[in-house]
Motif scaffolding. Sequence first.
Motif, PDB file in Angstrom:
ATOM      1  N   LEU A 149      50.169  39.602  49.405  1.00 62.36           N
ATOM      2  CA  LEU A 149      48.872  39.743  50.064  1.00 62.36           C
ATOM      3  C   LEU A 149      48.830  41.003  50.922  1.00 62.36           C
ATOM      4  O   LEU A 149      47.834  41.739  50.918  1.00 62.36           O
ATOM      5  CB  LEU A 149      48.600  38.509  50.926  1.00 62.36           C
ATOM      6  N   PHE A 158      46.226  39.584  44.783  1.00 62.12           N
ATOM      7  CA  PHE A 158      45.350  38.689  45.543  1.00 62.12           C
ATOM      8  C   PHE A 158      45.293  37.308  44.892  1.00 62.12           C
ATOM      9  O   PHE A 158      45.426  36.283  45.561  1.00 62.12           O
ATOM     10  CB  PHE A 158      43.935  39.268  45.624  1.00 62.12           C
ATOM     11  N   GLU A 159      45.084  37.282  43.596  1.00 61.39           N
ATOM     12  CA  GLU A 159      44.853  36.021  42.886  1.00 61.39           C
ATOM     13  C   GLU A 159      46.077  35.119  42.890  1.00 61.39           C
ATOM     14  O   GLU A 159      45.956  33.897  43.009  1.00 61.39           O
ATOM     15  CB  GLU A 159      44.423  36.304  41.439  1.00 61.39           C
ATOM     16  N   SER A 216      48.802  35.354  44.959  1.00 70.87           N
ATOM     17  CA  SER A 216      49.517  35.198  46.220  1.00 70.87           C
ATOM     18  C   SER A 216      49.493  33.722  46.624  1.00 70.87           C
ATOM     19  O   SER A 216      48.541  32.988  46.324  1.00 70.87           O
ATOM     20  CB  SER A 216      48.879  36.056  47.313  1.00 70.87           C
ATOM     21  N   ASN A 273      46.442  32.469  48.688  1.00 69.92           N
ATOM     22  CA  ASN A 273      45.236  32.279  47.884  1.00 69.92           C
ATOM     23  C   ASN A 273      45.338  31.029  47.026  1.00 69.92           C
ATOM     24  O   ASN A 273      44.365  30.283  46.871  1.00 69.92           O
ATOM     25  CB  ASN A 273      45.000  33.501  46.998  1.00 69.92           C
ATOM     26  N   GLN A 274      46.526  30.780  46.455  1.00 65.35           N
ATOM     27  CA  GLN A 274      46.690  29.582  45.632  1.00 65.35           C
ATOM     28  C   GLN A 274      46.558  28.312  46.464  1.00 65.35           C
ATOM     29  O   GLN A 274      46.037  27.308  45.985  1.00 65.35           O
ATOM     30  CB  GLN A 274      48.044  29.623  44.925  1.00 65.35           C
ATOM     31  N   SER A 312      44.597  28.076  49.077  1.00 70.42           N
ATOM     32  CA  SER A 312      43.170  27.950  49.404  1.00 70.42           C
ATOM     33  C   SER A 312      42.363  27.374  48.248  1.00 70.42           C
ATOM     34  O   SER A 312      41.292  26.810  48.462  1.00 70.42           O
ATOM     35  CB  SER A 312      42.610  29.319  49.804  1.00 70.42           C
ATOM     36  N   ILE A 313      42.886  27.490  47.022  1.00 68.64           N
ATOM     37  CA  ILE A 313      42.174  26.964  45.854  1.00 68.64           C
ATOM     38  C   ILE A 313      42.034  25.444  45.946  1.00 68.64           C
ATOM     39  O   ILE A 313      41.065  24.861  45.454  1.00 68.64           O
ATOM     40  CB  ILE A 313      42.892  27.386  44.560  1.00 68.64           C
ATOM     41  N   ASN A 343      38.384  27.568  48.372  1.00 72.98           N
ATOM     42  CA  ASN A 343      38.135  28.753  49.211  1.00 72.98           C
ATOM     43  C   ASN A 343      38.925  29.954  48.705  1.00 72.98           C
ATOM     44  O   ASN A 343      39.502  30.706  49.482  1.00 72.98           O
ATOM     45  CB  ASN A 343      38.527  28.478  50.671  1.00 72.98           C
ATOM     46  N   SER A 344      38.968  30.146  47.409  1.00 72.77           N
ATOM     47  CA  SER A 344      39.769  31.216  46.838  1.00 72.77           C
ATOM     48  C   SER A 344      39.278  32.581  47.310  1.00 72.77           C
ATOM     49  O   SER A 344      38.074  32.808  47.501  1.00 72.77           O
ATOM     50  CB  SER A 344      39.708  31.158  45.302  1.00 72.77           C
ATOM     51  N   LEU A 345      40.236  33.510  47.528  1.00 70.76           N
ATOM     52  CA  LEU A 345      39.900  34.874  47.923  1.00 70.76           C
ATOM     53  C   LEU A 345      39.361  35.686  46.752  1.00 70.76           C
ATOM     54  O   LEU A 345      38.861  36.791  46.943  1.00 70.76           O
ATOM     55  CB  LEU A 345      41.140  35.582  48.490  1.00 70.76           C
ATOM     56  N   SER A 346      39.466  35.150  45.555  1.00 68.40           N
ATOM     57  CA  SER A 346      39.018  35.862  44.363  1.00 68.40           C
ATOM     58  C   SER A 346      38.207  34.928  43.486  1.00 68.40           C
ATOM     59  O   SER A 346      38.460  33.714  43.441  1.00 68.40           O
ATOM     60  CB  SER A 346      40.234  36.398  43.581  1.00 68.40           C
TER      61      SER A 346
END
Length: 297
Positions: A228, A247-248, A250, A253-254, A256-257, A261-264
């Motif tokens: 990240l 990003f995807e 990291s 991010n995983q 947050s899925i 709330n994914s960053l991508s």
Amino acid sequence: MSTPPPPIPQTAAPDWQAAPGAAYPAPGSTHSGYHSPIPVVRTHLGHAIASEWTKIKSVRSTMWTLGVFVLLVVGIGLLTGLVVSGSDPDAGGESPLSLGFFGLLLGGMCVITLGVLTTASEYGTGMIRTTMVACPSRGRVLAAKAVVFFLLAFVVTLVCATLIGFLHVALLEGHNAKEPSGEEWLKGTVGISLYLALLGTLSLAVGSIIRHSAGAITIMIGAVLAPLVIALFMFSSSLQDVQQALFEYSIPNQMSIFYANSLSESGPSGWDPLWIMLVATAAALGGAFALLEKRDV
């Protein structure tokens, strides 16, 4: 002239090569008269699991790391819920469960630390030699450590995630917050708990491979944060694809899925992060098993 003493009568030595638990002949007798009071049973994985459970619950590092984990998850989660409920009367239709992400992200560092210490600390103290003498099957020892740690990490995370989820739902009631569905509850409690438990088990495998606590913890924290951070400083247009992939995939991010709330907008979704972590953990454990059989203790 004195008479020499008579020779001491010789008795047949007992057959110590008899099978465990078999009767041994009493001294001076040819008949079997002794039975061992100690039951002789064939050891199995259950015995190794009981031994590892005794070890992990009796060391202070377990209480410290799990205590800090609970403090971070519940404390930060409660603080976040209070701030949002007190300052934002309109939650904008967001799920209250998503507020638990921040505490679990920081708490994951405690899970990583405990996972590494479960294996690597025994190499630092030399306790691993005693462990391997007590259980010469090295693969069984590592499997028992992985099972005990995974179950412990999963249960503690599940309890904390569920508790903070109910607190957030109660705090944001009447703030136009989205009512979590059954699938959202499942992903925000069981799903994230499985993910963090697997992340800790991956750390356990890395600790067994590296055999150095500080080095393994540094590697795992780098694996969590480095992708990240590196992606944030990729400004060149030619590196956009690499930046997007970092990003995807990291770990933040995983995680947050599980809260949608994914960053991508592309990349892993749904339960994909759990399968990715499962494959990575299985590969690391396979490497740890292979190296454990080849190395000297």
